[in-house]
Design an enzyme around this catalytic site. Structure first.
Site, PDB file in Angstrom:
ATOM      1  N   CYS A  65       0.807  -1.222   0.000  1.00 51.78           N
ATOM      2  CA  CYS A  65       0.000   0.000   0.000  1.00 51.78           C
ATOM      3  C   CYS A  65       0.841   1.274   0.000  1.00 51.78           C
ATOM      4  O   CYS A  65       0.308   2.360  -0.174  1.00 51.78           O
ATOM      5  CB  CYS A  65      -0.925  -0.006   1.200  1.00 51.78           C
ATOM      6  SG  CYS A  65      -1.541  -1.648   1.582  1.00 51.78           S
TER       7      CYS A  65
ATOM      8  N   GLU B  54      -1.714   5.458  12.832  1.00 50.71           N
ATOM      9  CA  GLU B  54      -1.453   6.700  12.106  1.00 50.71           C
ATOM     10  C   GLU B  54      -1.779   7.919  12.978  1.00 50.71           C
ATOM     11  O   GLU B  54      -1.035   8.907  12.973  1.00 50.71           O
ATOM     12  CB  GLU B  54      -2.265   6.737  10.796  1.00 50.71           C
ATOM     13  CG  GLU B  54      -1.862   7.906   9.906  1.00 50.71           C
ATOM     14  CD  GLU B  54      -2.517   7.861   8.535  1.00 50.71           C
ATOM     15  OE1 GLU B  54      -3.438   7.041   8.332  1.00 50.71           O
ATOM     16  OE2 GLU B  54      -2.103   8.650   7.663  1.00 50.71           O
TER      17      GLU B  54
ATOM     18  N   LYS C 161      -9.761   7.863   1.116  1.00 50.43           N
ATOM     19  CA  LYS C 161     -10.212   6.475   0.925  1.00 50.43           C
ATOM     20  C   LYS C 161     -11.664   6.332   1.379  1.00 50.43           C
ATOM     21  O   LYS C 161     -12.335   5.375   1.010  1.00 50.43           O
ATOM     22  CB  LYS C 161      -9.319   5.505   1.698  1.00 50.43           C
ATOM     23  CG  LYS C 161      -7.913   5.368   1.101  1.00 50.43           C
ATOM     24  CD  LYS C 161      -7.086   4.339   1.839  1.00 50.43           C
ATOM     25  CE  LYS C 161      -5.690   4.211   1.262  1.00 50.43           C
ATOM     26  NZ  LYS C 161      -4.810   5.356   1.620  1.00 50.43           N
TER      27      LYS C 161
ATOM     28  N   HIS D  62      -9.574   1.976  -1.269  1.00 48.69           N
ATOM     29  CA  HIS D  62      -8.125   1.820  -1.163  1.00 48.69           C
ATOM     30  C   HIS D  62      -7.585   1.300  -2.502  1.00 48.69           C
ATOM     31  O   HIS D  62      -7.844   0.173  -2.885  1.00 48.69           O
ATOM     32  CB  HIS D  62      -7.811   0.841  -0.024  1.00 48.69           C
ATOM     33  CG  HIS D  62      -6.367   0.776   0.339  1.00 48.69           C
ATOM     34  ND1 HIS D  62      -5.345   1.264  -0.462  1.00 48.69           N
ATOM     35  CD2 HIS D  62      -5.748   0.277   1.446  1.00 48.69           C
ATOM     36  CE1 HIS D  62      -4.181   1.058   0.132  1.00 48.69           C
ATOM     37  NE2 HIS D  62      -4.397   0.468   1.284  1.00 48.69           N
TER      38      HIS D  62
ATOM     39  N   PHE E   9       1.515  -2.801   4.064  1.00 49.43           N
ATOM     40  CA  PHE E   9       1.804  -4.133   4.599  1.00 49.43           C
ATOM     41  C   PHE E   9       3.296  -4.360   4.449  1.00 49.43           C
ATOM     42  O   PHE E   9       3.874  -4.029   3.413  1.00 49.43           O
ATOM     43  CB  PHE E   9       1.103  -5.202   3.756  1.00 49.43           C
ATOM     44  CG  PHE E   9      -0.320  -5.471   4.133  1.00 49.43           C
ATOM     45  CD1 PHE E   9      -0.920  -4.845   5.206  1.00 49.43           C
ATOM     46  CD2 PHE E   9      -1.062  -6.379   3.391  1.00 49.43           C
ATOM     47  CE1 PHE E   9      -2.238  -5.124   5.540  1.00 49.43           C
ATOM     48  CE2 PHE E   9      -2.379  -6.658   3.716  1.00 49.43           C
ATOM     49  CZ  PHE E   9      -2.968  -6.031   4.783  1.00 49.43           C
TER      50      PHE E   9
END
Lengths: 433, 426
Positions: free
Chosen positions: A180, A331, A352, A357, A416
């Site tokens: 991502c 985050e 998003k 996403h 990831f």
């Protein structure tokens, strides 16, 4: 460490193909209207999957988007998005590689993970694994219809090959994949390559399309997707306490990057300065995000330092905000650490919430969104937020987009595998007051 | 082109390929002319037109001792983790970190980068879905419903292209600048180039770079053969009778840091990184420029970056993959830079096959060894020079490098060409 005069880089072109629209203008107006790109999956019959909806690109016509029939043949769905978004970005910038300068043009892309197509696996199933167990001898059946065109399409840098050929880019070229974070890292790589003086112009972006039976399977198995099948448009709700997974999108985003002085000299419109890149590895767990933000913090701080600004100069953060429990908490912990006393001022939204996403394309598309937010002085909305989460008490843009002069915007992408990318975009008026 | 003249050195290397899992073992194969290309054993080769490959002989437990990790990664990741961790171990950086005061450790980790060139995926891992496809008999809703019963929930994590980056990072706490480059054959060498750039530009103080790949799979062999890229025997680069390449598998890795830092901590130096060039020929996925355009430009850019004249290059490690078009255009590009004064040229794919994303970085590890030993191994499969290529200084015999500086060339799909210039340790 030797301190060097950093070359200034301008964003002069933008192109997007997203679930909200097949170009930058329609994507941006969709975001400003707070529209959702999500709906029941139509790319294939998803009725048996645990998640039956997604945020698809709609009514995309590859024949108009990709001028060369030969190129089209070799292009997968995500490559087609890429070719279309890149063409839009170049047209928007009003420049393209010429015979004289093509070797000074570079390309950096975040490319999606190459899953073999369901139909290709079905053919292997028919010929080499009729009972489900693979026997290589089956591929030697003279009737096995293995098509080298499919093989080409599947190569890890096929997108790079198609883009460099289509636009005649002959300088530095690279393709990255950090899940991502790919799109953000590609844009960051492009900035670095230009600052090193290897290229004067770069096309930087990302593309992905995993809304197919094999692509979506990996996420379904992992349990990472929202299962709100009854409520596709409300399923992506970053930072909401009831968030329950991300909504898979697809698409592409590209930026044209150009030496600032050259862009000025030719009278180009400049959306923003791509001012800083930050890049770190969380080294925590493969899918889990560090709860204290250790990792993302370094990426954001590096990006600010690289841009030569401080947390006090930032007005908007386009968050990674996937709408998974862990990512959003991690985050926010990072944002609170970096912005400290200003965490109640700096506007934050995850786009998003509207477009889903876009995985390897996400960082690049969201970089483009930051440029448009700066241009128009509007922070896009963080849609679908209803229930506050005490762990996510940052200053979200709620209800509607917010008019806001943005001096600098930060775009986060956290992948990831623990790769974190932060990009800093500065308002051109801040650069040349 | 670079911002400083600060010297960057290699302080560790790691390798695993069909020819061995240590630099010494692979070197002895190169020196003795003993190829690791042999009839493959992973599947029955009887009906196949291609019956050979250079397979890694070491098992998973040898490559990665932590067996818990075996369930969460794939075999190509094991190669990458093995090579990267050997390189980091040889560099002595981890024991150096242990000697640091506690308050300096976080900064050390945040300034340690990791850049990986990854194959980016493969066919066979996707075969995990075939039992569901068989069960579904063309009915997608059935596929969707049966999925969780027949495929591991960990599938995606086992097959992430950036797994080596993630796990080497976690195990070594290299938390700084990072990338996973999925640029087919040039991924591994580009990782080295990006690593050096990151240090030159102050983004990191030290970077481990690795490349790993496992192209040897039935469907890959099938397509390479169908495209006319695959030979049935050890490749014969630059030979008149060359007819393609052969797959290898494995990984290579190096650790780069400033010479001053290496000296200060008393690290062993394996060689010096001088510069690189990288360009695309803009020819699409498979095609090559007919005149060696990209090879020429990549070499010139690398020489300029290194501040080295063509006459200073003592040896060239060529991509030399053994396919007719690539070797011919590579020789043309080299000639366009060096004219009639080409230093000795060699290549190693005859010994360990073509490792695709790992090919260039494995060649780099062996090029550093070649410079250290001052011996240029010959290409034993070379019998008769291609008349279209000669005169060209390749040989089946060993030679001596003309200086302690080597040029390395790596080419890949997408019209990619990367050249590195490296120097022996002084």
């Amino acid at each position: 460490m030797t301190s060097i005069e950093k070359r200034r880089i301008a964003v002069t072109g933008i192109g997007m193909v997203t679930p909200l629209g097949n170009n930058a203008a329609s994507t941006w107006s969709g975001l400003l209207a707070g529209k959702s790109g999500a709906g029941p999956t139509r790319n294939f019959d998803a009725s048996g999957f645990t998640t039956t909806f997604s945020a698809e690109v709609k009514d995309f016509d590859p024949e108009t988007a990709v001028p060369s029939q030969k190129l089209l043949k070799y292009a997968s769905r995500s490559h087609r998005f890429a070719l279309a978004a890149a063409a839009e970005a170049l047209a928007d910038a009003g420049i393209q590689p010429t015979e004289a300068d093509s070797h000074r043009w570079g390309l950096a892309v975040g490319a999606g993970m190459m899953s073999v197509a369901y139909d290709d696996l079905k053919v292997v199933n028919d010929f080499a694994a009729p009972e489900g167990r693979f026997d290589a001898a089956g591929l030697m059946n003279p009737d096995f219809p293995g098509n080298p065109v499919n093989f080409c399409r599947w190569q890890s840098n096929a997108g790079l090959g198609l883009l460099t050929k289509q636009f005649g880019i002959r300088g530095y070229a690279t393709s990255v994949h950090t899940a991502c974070a790919s799109g953000g890292q590609a844009v960051g790589t492009a900035l670095k390559v230009m600052r090193r003086g290897r290229c004067d112009y770069m096309l930087a972006g990302g593309f992905d399309s995993m809304i197919n039976p094999i692509g979506i399977s990996g996420f379904c198995l992992l349990g990472a997707l929202s299962k709100d099948n009854d409520n596709p448009t409300g399923a992506s709700r970053p930072f909401d306490a009831t968030r329950s997974g991300f909504v898979l999108g697809e698409g592409a985003g590209f930026l044209v990057l150009e030496d600032w002085d050259r862009a000025k000299a030719r009278g180009a419109k400049i959306y923003a300065e791509l001012a800083g890149d930050g890049n770190s590895l969380s080294c925590y767990r493969i899918t889990d995000s560090p709860p204290d933000g250790n990792g993302p913090i370094q990426a954001i701080e590096q990006a600010l330092g690289d841009a030569g600004i401080s947390a006090a100069d930032v007005d908007y953060v386009n968050a990674h905000g996937t709408s998974t429990q862990m990512n959003d908490r991690s985050e926010c912990a990072a944002l609170k650490s970096v912005f400290a006393g200003r965490v109640d001022e700096v506007r934050v939204s995850s786009t998003k919430s509207c477009m889903g996403h876009l995985i390897a394309a996400a960082g690049a598309v969201e970089a483009a969104v930051c440029c448009l937010a700066i241009r128009d002085g509007i922070a896009p909305v963080n849609a679908n937020y209803e229930t506050p989460d005490p762990d996510c008490n940052v200053r979200l843009v709620l209800g509607a987009p917010e008019k806001l002069r943005i001096r600098a915007a930060v775009s986060n992408s956290l992948g990831f595998g623990g790769s974190n990318s932060s990009l800093v975009f500065r308002n051109p008026e801040e650069v040349n007051p | 082109m670079k911002n400083t003249k600060e010297k960057i050195v290699f302080t560790g290397s790691g390798i695993v390929c069909g020819a061995g899992a240590t630099v010494e073992d692979v070197w002895s194969r190169l020196e003795s002319g003993d190829t690791a290309v042999a009839p493959f054993t992973q599947f029955d080769n009887e009906k196949w037109p291609v019956k050979v490959a250079a397979e890694v002989q070491q098992d998973n437990r040898f490559l990665v001792s932590d067996r818990k990790l075996h369930k969460t990664i794939s075999r190509t990741d094991m190669y990458g983790i093995y090579a990267a961790e050997r390189a980091i171990e040889e560099s002595g950086l981890l024991s150096y970190r242990e000697s640091l005061p506690e308050e300096e450790v976080d900064r050390f980790n945040d300034r340690s980068g990791l850049i990986i060139g990854s194959g980016g995926g493969n066919y066979t891992s996707n075969y995990d879905y075939i039992p569901v496809i068989a069960e579904a008999k063309g009915e997608l809703p059935v596929f969707g419903r049966e999925l969780a019963n027949l495929v591991t929930p960990m599938w995606l994590l086992q097959n992430l292209p950036n797994n080596v980056l993630c796990h080497v990072g976690i195990r070594g706490q290299f938390k700084g600048t990072n990338a996973c480059i999925t640029n087919q054959c040039v991924g591994g060498v580009l990782a080295v180039a990006e690593a050096a750039s990151a240090i030159w530009n102050g983004e990191a103080d030290r970077v481990a770079a690795a490349g790993h790949d496992l192209p040897f799979e039935p469907e890959m062999v099938y397509y390479y053969h169908k495209l006319g890229l695959m030979s049935g025997e050890a490749p014969k680069p630059f030979d008149a009778e060359r007819n393609g390449t052969v797959f290898g598998e494995g990984a290579g890795a190096v650790v780069l840091e400033r010479e001053a830092d290496a000296k200060a901590r008393g690290a062993k130096v394996l060689g010096e990184f001088l510069g690189f060039g990288c360009c695309s020929e803009a020819t699409g996925i498979l095609d090559l420029a007919p005149d060696g355009d990209g090879v020429e430009r990549a070499i010139k850019e690398a020489l300029m970056d290194a501040g080295v004249e063509p006459s200073e290059i003592g040896v060239i490690c060529a991509h030399g993959n053994g396919t007719p078009a690539s070797d011919l255009t590579e020789s043309m590009g080299i000639r366009r830079v060096f004219g009639e004064s080409i230093p000795p040229v060699t290549g190693f794919k005859w010994a360990y096959g073509h490792l695709i994303a790992a090919s260039g970085i494995v060649d780099l590890v062996m090029t550093l060894e070649m410079l250290k030993r001052g011996v240029v191994p010959g290409i034993p499969t070379l019998q008769e020079m291609d008349p279209l290529i000669q005169p060209f200084p390749v040989s089946s015999d060993t030679a001596k490098p003309l200086s302690d500086i080597a040029l390395l060339i790596c080419r890949g799909f997408g019209g990619m060409n990367v050249a590195l210039v490296v120097k022996a340790a002084s």
